[in-house]
Scaffold this motif. Structure first.
Motif, PDB file in Angstrom:
ATOM      1  N   TYR A  28     -52.583   9.658  -5.011  1.00  0.00           N
ATOM      2  CA  TYR A  28     -53.282  10.363  -5.271  1.00  0.00           C
ATOM      3  C   TYR A  28     -54.508   9.709  -4.299  1.00  0.00           C
ATOM      4  O   TYR A  28     -55.387   8.906  -4.110  1.00  0.00           O
ATOM      5  CB  TYR A  28     -53.061   8.874  -6.583  1.00  0.00           C
ATOM      6  CG  TYR A  28     -51.761   8.768  -7.763  1.00  0.00           C
ATOM      7  CD1 TYR A  28     -51.291   7.539  -7.432  1.00  0.00           C
ATOM      8  CD2 TYR A  28     -51.821  10.234  -8.620  1.00  0.00           C
ATOM      9  CE1 TYR A  28     -50.313   8.040  -7.712  1.00  0.00           C
ATOM     10  CE2 TYR A  28     -50.489   9.587  -8.887  1.00  0.00           C
ATOM     11  CZ  TYR A  28     -48.794   8.849  -9.478  1.00  0.00           C
ATOM     12  OH  TYR A  28     -48.880   8.641  -9.661  1.00  0.00           O
ATOM     13  N   TYR A  29     -55.162  11.151  -4.157  1.00  0.00           N
ATOM     14  CA  TYR A  29     -56.455  11.094  -3.916  1.00  0.00           C
ATOM     15  C   TYR A  29     -57.333  12.146  -4.393  1.00  0.00           C
ATOM     16  O   TYR A  29     -56.855  13.292  -4.792  1.00  0.00           O
ATOM     17  CB  TYR A  29     -55.940  11.421  -2.415  1.00  0.00           C
ATOM     18  CG  TYR A  29     -55.936  12.724  -2.631  1.00  0.00           C
ATOM     19  CD1 TYR A  29     -53.932  12.440  -2.077  1.00  0.00           C
ATOM     20  CD2 TYR A  29     -56.496  14.063  -1.273  1.00  0.00           C
ATOM     21  CE1 TYR A  29     -53.493  13.674  -1.661  1.00  0.00           C
ATOM     22  CE2 TYR A  29     -55.631  15.128  -1.038  1.00  0.00           C
ATOM     23  CZ  TYR A  29     -54.233  14.958  -1.651  1.00  0.00           C
ATOM     24  OH  TYR A  29     -53.276  16.633  -0.798  1.00  0.00           O
ATOM     25  N   ARG A  30     -58.541  11.963  -4.025  1.00  0.00           N
ATOM     26  CA  ARG A  30     -59.600  12.777  -4.291  1.00  0.00           C
ATOM     27  C   ARG A  30     -59.933  13.641  -3.233  1.00  0.00           C
ATOM     28  O   ARG A  30     -60.088  13.284  -1.960  1.00  0.00           O
ATOM     29  CB  ARG A  30     -60.483  12.630  -5.420  1.00  0.00           C
ATOM     30  CG  ARG A  30     -61.647  11.474  -4.473  1.00  0.00           C
ATOM     31  CD  ARG A  30     -62.229  11.040  -4.968  1.00  0.00           C
ATOM     32  NE  ARG A  30     -63.400   9.631  -4.823  1.00  0.00           N
ATOM     33  CZ  ARG A  30     -63.104   7.971  -4.396  1.00  0.00           C
ATOM     34  NH1 ARG A  30     -61.714   7.875  -5.043  1.00  0.00           N
ATOM     35  NH2 ARG A  30     -63.913   7.871  -4.246  1.00  0.00           N
ATOM     36  N   ILE A  31     -60.896  14.661  -3.001  1.00  0.00           N
ATOM     37  CA  ILE A  31     -60.839  15.694  -2.621  1.00  0.00           C
ATOM     38  C   ILE A  31     -62.712  16.153  -2.709  1.00  0.00           C
ATOM     39  O   ILE A  31     -62.725  16.263  -3.621  1.00  0.00           O
ATOM     40  CB  ILE A  31     -60.486  17.528  -2.210  1.00  0.00           C
ATOM     41  CG1 ILE A  31     -59.180  17.040  -1.210  1.00  0.00           C
ATOM     42  CG2 ILE A  31     -61.154  18.052  -1.225  1.00  0.00           C
ATOM     43  CD1 ILE A  31     -59.050  16.090   0.223  1.00  0.00           C
ATOM     44  N   GLY A  32     -63.973  16.009  -2.240  1.00  0.00           N
ATOM     45  CA  GLY A  32     -64.877  16.060  -2.137  1.00  0.00           C
ATOM     46  C   GLY A  32     -65.164  17.072  -0.622  1.00  0.00           C
ATOM     47  O   GLY A  32     -64.927  17.210   0.177  1.00  0.00           O
TER      48      GLY A  32
END
Length: 126
Positions: free
Chosen positions: A31-35
């Motif tokens: 689970y990760y986010r891209i900014g």
């Protein structure tokens, strides 16, 4: 070692479109986010979007809302920033960054991201 590589920048006329890519390699959390961030000459780095890869929720800065969208190809581990109706004030170096977890309520803080790509330049000019 996680690495991010951006591509797709260039010169475009006002009103035009560009698609930037951010490809992630290496071992990532599930689970990760891209900014996506950008930095214009002489200005602070500005957060423009955050995408949680788990649920696909994306948040946009007011300055780009309605013009920019992000899409993700999970198989390619690539996040795309599609920029439409570009304006001269969109001229900047664009960066993607990765961090674990979901996009937090305050999602545009660069200090919350610890891994960055090298950036790609976007110039909007006639």
């Amino acid at each position: 070692q996680v690495q991010l590589v951006e591509s797709g920048g260039g010169l475009v006329r006002p009103g035009g479109s560009l698609r930037l890519s951010c490809t992630v390699s290496g071992d990532t959390l599930d689970y990760y986010r891209i900014g996506w961030f950008r930095q214009a000459p002489g200005k602070k780095r500005e957060g423009i979007s955050c995408t949680s890869t788990t649920d696909g929720n994306t948040y946009y800065a007011d300055s780009v809302k309605g013009r920019f969208t992000t899409t993700t190809d999970n198989g390619l581990k690539t996040n795309y920033l599609v920029m439409n109706i570009l304006k001269s004030e969109d001229t900047a170096d664009y960066y993607c960054a990765i961090e674990g977890g979901f996009c937090p309520p305050i999602w545009d803080l660069e200090q919350d991201y610890h891994k960055w790509g090298q950036g790609t330049q976007v110039t909007v000019s006639s």
